[in-house]
Write a protein that holds these residues in place. Structure first.
Motif, short mmCIF file in Angstrom:
data_model
loop_
_atom_site.label_atom_id
_atom_site.label_comp_id
_atom_site.label_asym_id
_atom_site.label_seq_id
_atom_site.Cartn_x
_atom_site.Cartn_y
_atom_site.Cartn_z
N ASN A 1 0.82 -1.21 0.00
CA ASN A 1 0.00 0.00 0.00
C ASN A 1 0.85 1.26 0.00
OD1 ASN A 1 0.44 -0.93 2.88
ND2 ASN A 1 -0.35 1.13 3.26
N MET A 2 2.08 1.17 0.56
CA MET A 2 2.97 2.32 0.59
C MET A 2 4.41 1.84 0.45
SD MET A 2 3.11 5.52 3.29
CE MET A 2 4.13 4.80 4.58
N GLU A 3 5.21 2.65 -0.16
CA GLU A 3 6.63 2.32 -0.31
C GLU A 3 7.25 2.04 1.05
OE1 GLU A 3 10.69 4.42 -2.12
OE2 GLU A 3 8.87 5.60 -1.82
N PRO A 4 8.03 0.95 1.20
CA PRO A 4 8.63 0.64 2.50
C PRO A 4 9.54 1.77 2.98
CG PRO A 4 8.84 -1.22 0.99
CD PRO A 4 8.34 -0.06 0.18
N GLY A 5 9.71 1.83 4.28
CA GLY A 5 10.60 2.83 4.86
C GLY A 5 10.09 3.37 6.16
N ASP A 6 10.03 2.54 7.20
CA ASP A 6 9.54 2.98 8.49
C ASP A 6 10.65 3.51 9.37
OD1 ASP A 6 7.59 3.48 10.32
OD2 ASP A 6 7.64 1.52 11.22
N CYS A 7 11.88 3.16 9.05
CA CYS A 7 13.02 3.62 9.83
C CYS A 7 14.20 3.79 8.89
CB CYS A 7 13.37 2.63 10.94
SG CYS A 7 14.81 3.13 11.92
N ALA B 1 12.75 -4.82 4.90
CA ALA B 1 11.60 -5.07 4.04
C ALA B 1 12.03 -5.30 2.59
CB ALA B 1 10.61 -3.91 4.12
N VAL B 2 12.84 -4.40 2.07
CA VAL B 2 13.30 -4.51 0.68
C VAL B 2 14.16 -5.76 0.50
CG1 VAL B 2 14.73 -3.43 -1.09
CG2 VAL B 2 13.13 -2.04 0.23
N ILE C 1 12.21 2.06 -3.90
CA ILE C 1 12.00 1.82 -5.33
C ILE C 1 13.33 1.74 -6.05
CG2 ILE C 1 11.03 2.81 -7.45
CD1 ILE C 1 8.80 3.98 -5.66
N ARG C 2 14.25 2.65 -5.73
CA ARG C 2 15.58 2.62 -6.35
C ARG C 2 16.31 1.34 -5.99
NH1 ARG C 2 15.38 8.24 -5.35
NH2 ARG C 2 16.04 7.92 -3.20
N ALA C 3 16.22 0.93 -4.72
CA ALA C 3 16.91 -0.28 -4.29
C ALA C 3 16.40 -1.52 -5.02
CB ALA C 3 16.76 -0.45 -2.77
N ASN D 1 17.75 9.30 -13.64
CA ASN D 1 17.55 7.85 -13.62
C ASN D 1 17.39 7.40 -12.17
OD1 ASN D 1 17.68 5.09 -13.73
ND2 ASN D 1 19.30 5.03 -15.25
N GLU D 2 16.26 6.76 -11.85
CA GLU D 2 15.98 6.40 -10.47
C GLU D 2 16.85 5.26 -9.96
OE1 GLU D 2 12.07 7.74 -8.64
OE2 GLU D 2 11.60 6.05 -9.93
N THR D 3 17.61 4.65 -10.86
CA THR D 3 18.51 3.60 -10.39
C THR D 3 19.87 4.18 -10.02
OG1 THR D 3 19.32 3.15 -12.63
CG2 THR D 3 17.41 1.90 -11.88
N SER D 4 20.04 5.51 -10.16
CA SER D 4 21.32 6.12 -9.84
C SER D 4 21.55 6.05 -8.34
CB SER D 4 21.35 7.58 -10.30
OG SER D 4 20.34 8.31 -9.64
N ALA D 5 22.82 5.95 -7.99
CA ALA D 5 23.18 5.78 -6.58
C ALA D 5 23.05 7.11 -5.84
CB ALA D 5 24.61 5.27 -6.46
#
Length: 589
Positions: free
Chosen positions: A98-104, A110-111, A138-140, A406-410
């Protein structure tokens, strides 16, 4: 915090055949995103504050093979639960979130679980609303070759719009908090058919039905705190508990400018849940001392108004506030722009009376063209009553402008979010929230018998050690219950409550050893996890401040008057690690 997503969105699990009949993969995606939002809503109010995450894993044939939801920050992520349930079916399956992971920040559990399980595609309902987390997951995923799609960013339809609305509703408190920098606030009141919240005498029990009151308890249980004014305390002597519903007991907040409050009141009993009184600076100093003797926290403001109070509780980390105040305070809160949603319970009763109070006081409006119109209005019959609800301010748009890079950029996660010689941290969603003792990082520590014990977080370890070594079975029971607490918030609540209720169970040397206990736990945590160690070392040259505005021992306090012992310990630990880095063969723990 609002009405449960299941009610507010009409959520229901759309079966595979129904989706296929619509002949569109986006319909299938939307249906599973709705299901993920429904799962996420199960955690609302159980341990707050934290975002609500749900995960559904489905095969290419459309069969659901795994589900999960995050109970609280610091517990097993929804994605991990779903992966464990799906097992080998994860290979080339699709995960719906439902939402992009990232609680901490700094936690990638999660990823990593999705990548390691062989998930082929991930569909996200909405991106994370906090800027320092948005896009990271998303990038990861994309950098590891996983197809990561955000629902609605490449195609729009009514079905997708409804699914995204569900995702927004289930995390509305976080969206509002991120956009407006105040907690998501709901004004709730019960009134008669002629618009009265009490008789002319002030008597108000009971306007609404028992079924409506049960819904109120549910709303309370999904809130971080409940606010009332001094008139409500004097007139009704409320308890403001979440009995009959909800997952936790919210904080009680009283706003009183003059502090003209009774000495005997249910809200001064803090055995089960704390009470905070917000007042104007200098008001009734003697009564402030009386409240402090009862364990009631008093916060002074230069000018007491809803905006300043809400900004303070935003800084304190609150996500959602339920206002159950009278008309005068309600009008002030609406005028200050801090009320986002309204729940009005209308009972089929008429009481009359020109002096009988109404739910909202004077707003200064003289023409109907000035009225405030609710958005996304819903009506629901509850027994004999009618519940009307709607938003005074629209839900913030969670869709950012699509980045051109590019969203895959570091992106270096160690780059400071701003140039400053002071780094503040408090809640785990902060950029440096992983420095908090509430972060979801288990530690292993030696017990008195020389055996390694796993603790779910630094906070679990710290709270339990208040009672370790006390020769009393009740103290030993406290330790075991704290150890098994499902989240750091629950562990903290247990430890603080028992310390307040049963001071005889607290070890006699606690005040002298608690700093050492915290330091040992922190050292273990930052020794076990390399990415946390790197985060800590990357702060070299900066002062670390635990930004709790109310904790004057571990935190920096509201105006910098706190001792900031947590920040001091982290800086001490950082110096120790930097010194040890010159001796690579020397153990860190």
């Amino acid at each position: 915090m609002a009405v449960s997503v299941a009610r507010g969105c009409g959520l229901s699990m759309m079966c595979k055949s129904s989706a296929q009949n619509n002949n569109g993969s986006h319909v299938l995606d939307a249906s599973y995103i709705r299901r993920a939002a429904q799962l996420a809503d199960k955690s609302a109010g159980f341990t707050s504050p934290h975002p609500n995450f749900g995960c559904v894993i489905a095969t290419s044939a459309g069969d659901v093979v795994g589900e999960g939801y995050l109970y609280a920050q610091g517990t097993k992520p929804a994605e991990v639960q779903a992966v464990e349930a799906a097992g080998e079916w994860c290979r080339r399956a699709t995960a719906y979130l439902n939402m992009e992971p990232g609680d901490c920040h700094g936690d990638h559990t999660a990823v990593s679980s999705l990548i390691k399980a062989g998930i082929g595609r991930v569909v996200v309902g909405i991106r994370h609303p906090l800027h320092h987390m948005r896009g990271n997951a998303i990038r990861a995923l994309r950098s590891e070759g996983v197809q990561a799609d955000v629902l609605g960013e490449d195609l729009q339809s009514k079905t997708i719009e409804e699914a995204l609305k569900c995702c927004c509703l289930v995390n509305a408190p976080l969206l509002y908090r991120a956009a407006y920098r105040v907690p998501f606030s709901v004004l709730k009141y019960a009134m008669t058919l002629d618009g009265k919240i009490a008789a002319s005498s002030g008597h108000a029990a009971w306007i609404s039905s028992k079924l409506s009151r049960s819904r109120v308890f549910e709303l309370r249980g999904r809130s971080d705190a409940i606010i009332v004014g001094g008139n409500t305390v004097r007139r009704d002597n409320p308890r403001l508990t979440a009995r009959h519903g909800g997952g936790h007991l919210p904080m009680r907040i009283v706003m009183s400018q003059s502090l003209d409050l009774p000495e005997v009141a249910n809200l001064w009993d803090i055995v089960e849940v704390p009470t905070v009184v917000a007042t104007q600076r200098g008001a009734r100093r003697t009564f402030q001392k009386f409240l402090a003797s009862k364990g009631v926290e008093v916060i002074e403001f230069d000018m007491l108004n809803p905006r300043d109070v809400m900004e303070y509780f935003h800084d304190r980390g609150y996500l959602s506030i339920l206002w159950e105040c009278g008309g005068t305070l309600a009008a002030s809160a609406i005028s200050s722009g801090v009320i986002h949603k309204v729940f009005a319970f209308v009972a089929p009763k008429i009481i009359g009376g020109k002096d009988a109070p109404s739910p909202v006081g004077e707003l200064g409006m003289v023409e109907m063209t000035q009225t405030l119109n609710l958005i996304d209005v819903c009506y629901e019959q509850i027994g004999p009553d009618m519940l009307a609800s709607g938003f005074l301010q629209p839900i913030p748009d969670p869709t950012p402008v699509i980045p051109s890079v590019n969203e895959t950029s570091a992106i270096d996660p160690m780059v400071l979010p701003y140039e400053s010689s002071i780094i503040f941290f408090y809640k785990t969603w902060d950029p440096y929230g992983a420095l908090s003792n509430f972060s979801p990082h288990p530690i292993q520590m030696l017990d008195e018998s020389g055996c390694y014990i796993t603790w779910s977080s630094v906070e679990h370890y710290y709270q339990a050690h208040k009672f370790i070594g006390v020769k009393d079975t009740a103290a030993q029971d406290c330790v075991e219950q704290i150890k098994s607490a499902r989240s750091p918030e629950e562990a903290a609540r247990m430890g603080r409550n028992w310390q307040r209720q049963r001071p005889d169970l607290v070890r006699c040397d606690w005040d002298t050893v608690k700093i050492d206990v915290m330091y040992k736990a922190l050292k273990c945590k930052f020794s076990i996890y390399p990415h946390l160690n790197s985060m800590l070392l990357a702060t070299a040259g900066s002062v670390l401040v635990e930004a709790s505005p109310h904790d004057l021992f571990w935190g920096g306090g509201r105006e910098g008057e706190g001792l900031n012992y947590l920040g001091r310990l982290l800086m001490q630990l950082r110096s120790e690690f930097l010194g040890e880095s010159e001796h690579p063969h020397r153990p860190l723990a």
